[in-house]
Structures are given as structure tokens and as C-alpha cells.
Scaffold this motif. Structure first.
Motif, PDB file in Angstrom:
ATOM      1  N   GLN A   8       2.377   3.256  26.460  1.00 32.58           N
ATOM      2  CA  GLN A   8       2.160   4.142  25.961  1.00 32.58           C
ATOM      3  C   GLN A   8       0.947   4.080  25.399  1.00 32.58           C
ATOM      4  OE1 GLN A   8       4.633   5.768  22.122  1.00 32.58           O
ATOM      5  NE2 GLN A   8       6.141   5.105  23.833  1.00 32.58           N
ATOM      6  N   THR A   9       0.207   3.226  25.136  1.00 32.53           N
ATOM      7  CA  THR A   9      -1.411   2.728  24.333  1.00 32.53           C
ATOM      8  C   THR A   9      -2.133   3.017  26.073  1.00 32.53           C
ATOM      9  OG1 THR A   9      -0.359   1.391  22.473  1.00 32.53           O
ATOM     10  CG2 THR A   9      -2.825   1.404  23.859  1.00 32.53           C
ATOM     11  N   ARG A  10      -1.802   1.709  26.696  1.00 31.48           N
ATOM     12  CA  ARG A  10      -2.540   2.020  27.586  1.00 31.48           C
ATOM     13  C   ARG A  10      -2.547   3.600  28.304  1.00 31.48           C
ATOM     14  NH1 ARG A  10      -0.320  -2.969  29.515  1.00 31.48           N
ATOM     15  NH2 ARG A  10       1.426  -1.763  31.053  1.00 31.48           N
ATOM     16  N   SER A  11      -1.500   5.191  27.930  1.00 30.76           N
ATOM     17  CA  SER A  11      -2.105   5.592  28.948  1.00 30.76           C
ATOM     18  C   SER A  11      -2.235   6.837  28.077  1.00 30.76           C
ATOM     19  CB  SER A  11      -0.063   6.200  29.171  1.00 30.76           C
ATOM     20  OG  SER A  11       0.644   6.162  28.380  1.00 30.76           O
ATOM     21  N   GLY A  12      -2.750   6.639  27.153  1.00 30.71           N
ATOM     22  CA  GLY A  12      -3.022   7.650  25.371  1.00 30.71           C
ATOM     23  C   GLY A  12      -3.671   7.832  26.402  1.00 30.71           C
ATOM     24  N   PRO A  13      -5.395   6.722  26.933  1.00 27.86           N
ATOM     25  CA  PRO A  13      -6.502   8.292  26.791  1.00 27.86           C
ATOM     26  C   PRO A  13      -6.156   9.196  27.964  1.00 27.86           C
ATOM     27  CG  PRO A  13      -6.655   5.955  27.083  1.00 27.86           C
ATOM     28  CD  PRO A  13      -5.112   6.222  26.871  1.00 27.86           C
ATOM     29  N   THR A  14      -5.864   9.109  28.633  1.00 23.29           N
ATOM     30  CA  THR A  14      -5.087  10.462  29.976  1.00 23.29           C
ATOM     31  C   THR A  14      -4.425  11.231  29.502  1.00 23.29           C
ATOM     32  OG1 THR A  14      -5.487   8.591  31.486  1.00 23.29           O
ATOM     33  CG2 THR A  14      -4.272  10.152  31.913  1.00 23.29           C
ATOM     34  N   CYS A  15      -3.296  10.847  28.729  1.00 20.59           N
ATOM     35  CA  CYS A  15      -2.033  11.149  28.668  1.00 20.59           C
ATOM     36  C   CYS A  15      -2.427  12.022  27.032  1.00 20.59           C
ATOM     37  CB  CYS A  15      -0.183  11.264  29.111  1.00 20.59           C
ATOM     38  SG  CYS A  15      -0.165  10.195  30.578  1.00 20.59           S
ATOM     39  N   GLY A  16      -2.661  11.396  26.465  1.00 17.35           N
ATOM     40  CA  GLY A  16      -2.014  11.981  24.885  1.00 17.35           C
ATOM     41  C   GLY A  16      -1.636  12.077  24.032  1.00 17.35           C
ATOM     42  N   ARG A  17      -2.138  11.412  22.756  1.00 21.51           N
ATOM     43  CA  ARG A  17      -1.186  11.215  21.826  1.00 21.51           C
ATOM     44  C   ARG A  17      -1.379  11.997  20.578  1.00 21.51           C
ATOM     45  NH1 ARG A  17       2.556   9.146  23.726  1.00 21.51           N
ATOM     46  NH2 ARG A  17       1.489   7.227  24.836  1.00 21.51           N
ATOM     47  N   PRO A  18       0.320  12.665  20.109  1.00 20.33           N
ATOM     48  CA  PRO A  18      -0.052  14.291  19.321  1.00 20.33           C
ATOM     49  C   PRO A  18       0.607  13.584  18.123  1.00 20.33           C
ATOM     50  CG  PRO A  18       1.616  14.539  21.052  1.00 20.33           C
ATOM     51  CD  PRO A  18       1.190  13.662  21.441  1.00 20.33           C
ATOM     52  N   LEU A  19      -0.422  13.259  17.392  1.00 18.04           N
ATOM     53  CA  LEU A  19       0.217  12.783  16.329  1.00 18.04           C
ATOM     54  C   LEU A  19       0.773  13.483  15.007  1.00 18.04           C
ATOM     55  CD1 LEU A  19      -2.164   9.402  16.003  1.00 18.04           C
ATOM     56  CD2 LEU A  19       0.173   9.442  17.086  1.00 18.04           C
ATOM     57  N   GLY A  20      -0.477  14.962  14.908  1.00 19.44           N
ATOM     58  CA  GLY A  20      -0.158  15.908  13.793  1.00 19.44           C
ATOM     59  C   GLY A  20      -0.012  17.335  14.784  1.00 19.44           C
ATOM     60  N   ILE A  21       1.164  18.330  14.717  1.00 23.46           N
ATOM     61  CA  ILE A  21       1.013  19.016  15.545  1.00 23.46           C
ATOM     62  C   ILE A  21       1.217  19.761  13.629  1.00 23.46           C
ATOM     63  CG2 ILE A  21       2.083  18.030  16.955  1.00 23.46           C
ATOM     64  CD1 ILE A  21       5.120  18.822  16.234  1.00 23.46           C
ATOM     65  N   GLY A  22       1.172  21.262  14.489  1.00 16.35           N
ATOM     66  CA  GLY A  22       1.857  22.613  13.266  1.00 16.35           C
ATOM     67  C   GLY A  22       1.444  23.665  13.805  1.00 16.35           C
ATOM     68  N   PHE A  23       1.961  24.694  13.529  1.00 19.39           N
ATOM     69  CA  PHE A  23       2.573  25.874  13.533  1.00 19.39           C
ATOM     70  C   PHE A  23       1.759  26.890  12.932  1.00 19.39           C
ATOM     71  CE2 PHE A  23       6.275  24.825  16.318  1.00 19.39           C
ATOM     72  CZ  PHE A  23       5.720  25.585  18.070  1.00 19.39           C
ATOM     73  N   HIS A  24       0.853  28.379  13.492  1.00 12.83           N
ATOM     74  CA  HIS A  24       0.464  29.422  12.928  1.00 12.83           C
ATOM     75  C   HIS A  24       1.583  30.738  13.160  1.00 12.83           C
ATOM     76  CE1 HIS A  24      -2.286  33.009  11.726  1.00 12.83           C
ATOM     77  NE2 HIS A  24      -1.212  32.288  10.616  1.00 12.83           N
ATOM     78  N   LEU A  25       2.546  30.251  12.795  1.00 10.46           N
ATOM     79  CA  LEU A  25       4.111  30.999  12.046  1.00 10.46           C
ATOM     80  C   LEU A  25       3.479  32.614  12.792  1.00 10.46           C
ATOM     81  CD1 LEU A  25       5.980  29.988   9.223  1.00 10.46           C
ATOM     82  CD2 LEU A  25       5.314  29.092  11.762  1.00 10.46           C
ATOM     83  N   ARG A  26       2.151  33.457  12.382  1.00  9.12           N
ATOM     84  CA  ARG A  26       1.942  34.875  12.784  1.00  9.12           C
ATOM     85  C   ARG A  26       1.871  35.552  13.719  1.00  9.12           C
ATOM     86  NH1 ARG A  26      -3.080  37.814  13.124  1.00  9.12           N
ATOM     87  NH2 ARG A  26      -3.747  36.053  11.650  1.00  9.12           N
ATOM     88  N   THR A  27       0.572  34.088  14.704  1.00  8.00           N
ATOM     89  CA  THR A  27      -0.121  34.173  16.203  1.00  8.00           C
ATOM     90  C   THR A  27       0.942  33.205  16.528  1.00  8.00           C
ATOM     91  OG1 THR A  27      -1.340  32.137  15.154  1.00  8.00           O
ATOM     92  CG2 THR A  27      -1.889  34.100  14.950  1.00  8.00           C
ATOM     93  N   LYS A  28       2.005  31.871  16.547  1.00  7.17           N
ATOM     94  CA  LYS A  28       2.639  31.276  17.323  1.00  7.17           C
ATOM     95  C   LYS A  28       1.910  30.044  18.177  1.00  7.17           C
ATOM     96  CE  LYS A  28       6.366  34.855  17.601  1.00  7.17           C
ATOM     97  NZ  LYS A  28       6.351  35.636  16.621  1.00  7.17           N
ATOM     98  N   GLN A  29       0.687  30.233  17.426  1.00  6.22           N
ATOM     99  CA  GLN A  29      -0.518  29.538  18.152  1.00  6.22           C
ATOM    100  C   GLN A  29       0.939  27.859  17.571  1.00  6.22           C
ATOM    101  OE1 GLN A  29      -4.057  30.612  16.524  1.00  6.22           O
ATOM    102  NE2 GLN A  29      -4.839  30.541  18.189  1.00  6.22           N
ATOM    103  N   LEU A  30      -0.093  26.487  18.216  1.00  2.00           N
ATOM    104  CA  LEU A  30       0.677  25.059  18.176  1.00  2.00           C
ATOM    105  C   LEU A  30      -0.743  24.613  17.893  1.00  2.00           C
ATOM    106  CD1 LEU A  30       2.809  22.664  17.639  1.00  2.00           C
ATOM    107  CD2 LEU A  30       2.526  22.790  19.822  1.00  2.00           C
ATOM    108  N   PHE A  31      -1.440  24.003  16.569  1.00  4.47           N
ATOM    109  CA  PHE A  31      -2.222  23.025  16.792  1.00  4.47           C
ATOM    110  C   PHE A  31      -2.051  21.513  16.847  1.00  4.47           C
ATOM    111  CE2 PHE A  31      -3.398  27.178  14.672  1.00  4.47           C
ATOM    112  CZ  PHE A  31      -5.082  28.106  15.497  1.00  4.47           C
ATOM    113  N   VAL A  32      -2.935  21.396  17.195  1.00  2.11           N
ATOM    114  CA  VAL A  32      -2.118  19.409  17.833  1.00  2.11           C
ATOM    115  C   VAL A  32      -3.761  18.567  16.827  1.00  2.11           C
ATOM    116  CG1 VAL A  32      -1.786  18.126  19.159  1.00  2.11           C
ATOM    117  CG2 VAL A  32      -0.866  20.567  19.454  1.00  2.11           C
ATOM    118  N   ALA A  33      -3.687  17.646  16.748  1.00  3.68           N
ATOM    119  CA  ALA A  33      -3.803  16.491  16.237  1.00  3.68           C
ATOM    120  C   ALA A  33      -3.722  15.337  17.559  1.00  3.68           C
ATOM    121  CB  ALA A  33      -4.476  16.538  14.764  1.00  3.68           C
ATOM    122  N   ASP A  34      -5.048  15.333  18.156  1.00 12.74           N
ATOM    123  CA  ASP A  34      -4.568  14.800  19.536  1.00 12.74           C
ATOM    124  C   ASP A  34      -5.386  13.099  19.387  1.00 12.74           C
ATOM    125  OD1 ASP A  34      -4.068  12.892  22.076  1.00 12.74           O
ATOM    126  OD2 ASP A  34      -2.928  13.910  22.695  1.00 12.74           O
TER     127      ASP A  34
END
Length: 225
Positions: A8-34
Motif C-alpha cells: 500500500q505504501t509503495r502504491s500510495g504516490p500513484t493511487c493516493g491514500r485518502p485519510l480525511g473525507i467529508g460530504f457537503h450535504l447541500r451540494t453532494k460534494q465529497l471532499f478528500v484530504a489525500d
């Protein structure tokens, strides 16, 4: 098949690793801290994330971790755990007592990311208060939680020690002081005409009235000043 941590660590720079996520319910957007890709957003009914920012104030993100969304404004508060160490170097950051983490804000109106706090020691999760007046940020290296005020002005009870003009003796002056989130004093209210030299412990304002708590009185004060 579930991949092990090293894979997982080796593939992280390519695939990403989403550690923080949160929805904005009104717009239905999903924000991600990768941890590798930065600050991202996934639009409604989409499966691919769009990169919103890879750094702030000229400093690239090294380890985005926690994230929370203010549902009333759509603003996003997230952390970059370190400006020096990546996810694969997390133990090194802990051993070094790294304090280069930051708390950041994505403004839903301007679409800009700004730094709210720096010098955090392992900036981790964030949580916005229900009324949007402050955000909490944890520091997993320092083992503490900080509060950052986002809006509002505050009254504090202060007992000032001042010399008496005639006798020179030190006199206690119970005082209410109004400050903003940056610590600037906006107003000072001398309460000695009501409480003499009695220490006050609380000072609040609501609906045009001031409410005062004290250490040595048997009543709650309500004043119109």
C-alpha cells in the motif's frame, strides 16, 4: 486479495491514500484530504476526484490527514500533518517531534486555500462546531487538541490591579473586556461602580444585557450599560 502495508505504501504516490473525507450535504460534494494527492473533491455522480490544491502559501502539502466541512457555509477545514515528512516517514516525524503541521481552510466562495494555523505537531483530525464558530484540530505527536475561533467576539472577566490615585495602594478593579478572535481589545467596561473591588468570575452579553458572576456575592448581576 488484500494488499499488505508495504504494498500500500509503495502504491500510495500513484493511487493516493485518502485519510480525511467529508460530504457537503447541500451540494453532494465529497471532499478528500489525500496523503499523496493533496486536497481533492469528487462531484456528485462522479467516480474520479479533481485536485483542488497541492499546497498553500507556497508550501506543498506533504501529508494531508484530517478534514471536516462546515455545512452552513461549505467551507472545508483540513490538516497537513507535516511540511517535512510524508506518510511513509510518519515514524520519523514522531521520533523527531516534528512541528511543521498546518490547519488549512478552503473557502467555498473564493475557491482558495489559506493557512489558519502553523507550527502544529502532527496535525490530525478536524471538527467544526455545530454553529461554525470554531474548529478543533488534534495533534497526534503533541497529544493535544487546539481550538481555533473562526468568528465571533468574546467577553472575558478580568480583575485588574491598579494603584489608587490618592493613596497609591493597589486596588482591584472588576472589568469586562471584549476581544475579537485575533486578541484585539474592542471594549473595556469598568464594573467598580457596581461591584466595588469584588472579584468577578464571569461576564456575558445577551440581548443587550450584561450578566456577571462573582466569587463573593449571593446574586447574579444583570446590567444595562
Amino acid at each position: 486479495m488484500r494488499r499488505n502495508w508495504k504494498q500500500q505504501t509503495r502504491s500510495g504516490p500513484t493511487c493516493g491514500r485518502p485519510l480525511g473525507i467529508g460530504f457537503h450535504l447541500r451540494t453532494k460534494q465529497l471532499f478528500v484530504a489525500d496523503a499523496y494527492q493533496g486536497f481533492l473533491v469528487v462531484a456528485p455522480n462522479q467516480t474520479v476526484a479533481t485536485k483542488m490544491a497541492g499546497g498553500a502559501d507556497g508550501v506543498p502539502f506533504k501529508l494531508p490527514t484530517g478534514l471536516d466541512v462546515d455545512q452552513s457555509t461549505g467551507n472545508v477545514y483540513f490538516t497537513d500533518a507535516s511540511s517535512q515528512y510524508s506518510l511513509s516517514q510518519i515514524q520519523e516525524a514522531i521520533d523527531a517531534g516534528d512541528a511543521t503541521g498546518r490547519l488549512l481552510k478552503y473557502d467555498n466562495n473564493t475557491k482558495q486555500v489559506t493557512v489558519l494555523l502553523s507550527g502544529l505537531s502532527g496535525a490530525g483530525g478536524t471538527s467544526v462546531s455545530r454553529d461554525g464558530s470554531f474548529v478543533l484540530v488534534s495533534e497526534f505527536i503533541a497529544n493535544r487538541i487546539k481550538k481555533f475561533w473562526l468568528k465571533g467576539e468574546f467577553w472575558v472577566a478580568v480583575n485588574l490591579q491598579k494603584p489608587n490615585a490618592s493613596s497609591g495602594a493597589i486596588t482591584n478593579v472588576p472589568t469586562g473586556i471584549k476581544i475579537n478572535r485575533n486578541g484585539k481589545i474592542l471594549r473595556t467596561v469598568d464594573l467598580s461602580q457596581f461591584y466595588g473591588t469584588t472579584n468577578i468570575s464571569e461576564f456575558h452579553q445577551r440581548n443587550g444585557k450584561f450578566y456577571v458572576g462573582t466569587l463573593r456575592t449571593d446574586f447574579l448581576g444583570r446590567l444595562s450599560i
